[in-house]
Motif scaffolding. Structure first.
Motif, PDB file in Angstrom:
ATOM      1  N   THR A  33       0.827  -1.211   0.000  1.00  0.00           N
ATOM      2  CA  THR A  33       0.000   0.000   0.000  1.00  0.00           C
ATOM      3  C   THR A  33       0.858   1.256   0.000  1.00  0.00           C
ATOM      4  O   THR A  33       1.945   1.291   0.571  1.00  0.00           O
ATOM      5  CB  THR A  33      -0.937   0.053   1.230  1.00  0.00           C
ATOM      6  N   LEU A  34       0.326   2.253  -0.660  1.00  0.00           N
ATOM      7  CA  LEU A  34       0.907   3.590  -0.633  1.00  0.00           C
ATOM      8  C   LEU A  34      -0.121   4.451   0.112  1.00  0.00           C
ATOM      9  O   LEU A  34      -1.261   4.568  -0.322  1.00  0.00           O
ATOM     10  CB  LEU A  34       1.126   4.113  -2.049  1.00  0.00           C
ATOM     11  N   ASN A  35       0.277   4.974   1.249  1.00  0.00           N
ATOM     12  CA  ASN A  35      -0.622   5.777   2.070  1.00  0.00           C
ATOM     13  C   ASN A  35      -0.146   7.222   2.042  1.00  0.00           C
ATOM     14  O   ASN A  35       1.056   7.476   2.164  1.00  0.00           O
ATOM     15  CB  ASN A  35      -0.609   5.273   3.517  1.00  0.00           C
ATOM     16  N   TYR A  36      -1.089   8.145   1.879  1.00  0.00           N
ATOM     17  CA  TYR A  36      -0.699   9.549   1.930  1.00  0.00           C
ATOM     18  C   TYR A  36      -1.778  10.397   2.563  1.00  0.00           C
ATOM     19  O   TYR A  36      -2.949  10.036   2.587  1.00  0.00           O
ATOM     20  CB  TYR A  36      -0.291  10.073   0.561  1.00  0.00           C
ATOM     21  N   GLU A  37      -1.335  11.514   3.112  1.00  0.00           N
ATOM     22  CA  GLU A  37      -2.242  12.482   3.732  1.00  0.00           C
ATOM     23  C   GLU A  37      -2.319  13.696   2.826  1.00  0.00           C
ATOM     24  O   GLU A  37      -1.296  14.214   2.381  1.00  0.00           O
ATOM     25  CB  GLU A  37      -1.717  12.877   5.112  1.00  0.00           C
ATOM     26  N   VAL A  43      -6.639  10.958   4.879  1.00  0.00           N
ATOM     27  CA  VAL A  43      -5.704   9.873   4.610  1.00  0.00           C
ATOM     28  C   VAL A  43      -6.251   9.029   3.459  1.00  0.00           C
ATOM     29  O   VAL A  43      -7.400   8.611   3.476  1.00  0.00           O
ATOM     30  CB  VAL A  43      -5.480   9.003   5.856  1.00  0.00           C
ATOM     31  N   VAL A  44      -5.392   8.808   2.452  1.00  0.00           N
ATOM     32  CA  VAL A  44      -5.749   8.019   1.272  1.00  0.00           C
ATOM     33  C   VAL A  44      -4.848   6.794   1.245  1.00  0.00           C
ATOM     34  O   VAL A  44      -3.635   6.904   1.441  1.00  0.00           O
ATOM     35  CB  VAL A  44      -5.573   8.843  -0.021  1.00  0.00           C
ATOM     36  N   ARG A  45      -5.453   5.629   0.971  1.00  0.00           N
ATOM     37  CA  ARG A  45      -4.692   4.377   0.873  1.00  0.00           C
ATOM     38  C   ARG A  45      -4.902   3.809  -0.525  1.00  0.00           C
ATOM     39  O   ARG A  45      -6.024   3.566  -0.935  1.00  0.00           O
ATOM     40  CB  ARG A  45      -5.155   3.372   1.907  1.00  0.00           C
ATOM     41  N   THR A  47      -3.936   0.585  -2.832  1.00  0.00           N
ATOM     42  CA  THR A  47      -3.443  -0.790  -2.714  1.00  0.00           C
ATOM     43  C   THR A  47      -2.904  -1.290  -4.048  1.00  0.00           C
ATOM     44  O   THR A  47      -3.606  -1.266  -5.054  1.00  0.00           O
ATOM     45  CB  THR A  47      -4.570  -1.727  -2.235  1.00  0.00           C
ATOM     46  N   GLU A  66       3.620   7.548   2.901  1.00  0.00           N
ATOM     47  CA  GLU A  66       4.231   6.340   3.453  1.00  0.00           C
ATOM     48  C   GLU A  66       4.240   5.283   2.360  1.00  0.00           C
ATOM     49  O   GLU A  66       3.192   4.907   1.840  1.00  0.00           O
ATOM     50  CB  GLU A  66       3.442   5.823   4.650  1.00  0.00           C
ATOM     51  N   ASN A  67       5.426   4.813   2.010  1.00  0.00           N
ATOM     52  CA  ASN A  67       5.591   3.805   0.970  1.00  0.00           C
ATOM     53  C   ASN A  67       5.710   2.428   1.621  1.00  0.00           C
ATOM     54  O   ASN A  67       6.788   2.004   2.003  1.00  0.00           O
ATOM     55  CB  ASN A  67       6.827   4.110   0.122  1.00  0.00           C
ATOM     56  N   THR A  69       5.154  -0.401   0.108  1.00  0.00           N
ATOM     57  CA  THR A  69       5.168  -1.330  -1.021  1.00  0.00           C
ATOM     58  C   THR A  69       6.546  -1.976  -1.114  1.00  0.00           C
ATOM     59  O   THR A  69       7.424  -1.695  -0.303  1.00  0.00           O
ATOM     60  CB  THR A  69       4.855  -0.608  -2.355  1.00  0.00           C
TER      61      THR A  69
END
Length: 111
Positions: A33-37, A43-45, A47, A66-67, A69
């Motif tokens: 997952t790549l998570n970002y604000e 917050v977006v996730r 997959t 946040e990487n 992956t």
């Protein structure tokens, strides 16, 4: 049918199988997952996004990424994965923008 002809057909089938397997990488994903604000603190996730091309982030941009992956990425402040000074973000790491700077708007996978 001769033995020579059957061996030729079998060899051709095996080569075709290997060639098609080599092209199957076109649909590869980042696995994880790549998570970002966003700039609006949402917050977006994402997959397992594709490893191909340029990926846009939310319209308001990302202030923290946040990487999580299995591949490294580069973050850009432009929508088209171009521009000066992209940010390198290794697998299993995170980064956030410096206050007062532009948010990240796109990313691409480092091959």
């Amino acid at each position: 049918m001769s033995l020579h002809r059957r061996l030729s057909i079998a060899s051709g089938a095996a080569l075709l199988t290997f060639a098609l397997a080599g092209c199957s990488g076109l649909g590869r994903t980042m696995v994880g997952t790549l998570n970002y604000e966003t700039g609006r603190e949402v917050v977006v996730r994402v997959t397992s996004p594709s490893v191909n091309g340029c990926h846009r982030l939310a319209p308001s941009g990302a202030t923290r990424v946040e990487n999580a992956t299995l591949v490294d990425i580069q973050l850009y402040r432009t929508l088209d994965c171009k521009g000066k000074d992209p940010i390198y973000l290794a697998t299993r790491t995170a980064d956030e923008i410096v206050p007062g700077t532009l948010p990240w708007r796109s990313y691409s996978v480092i091959h």
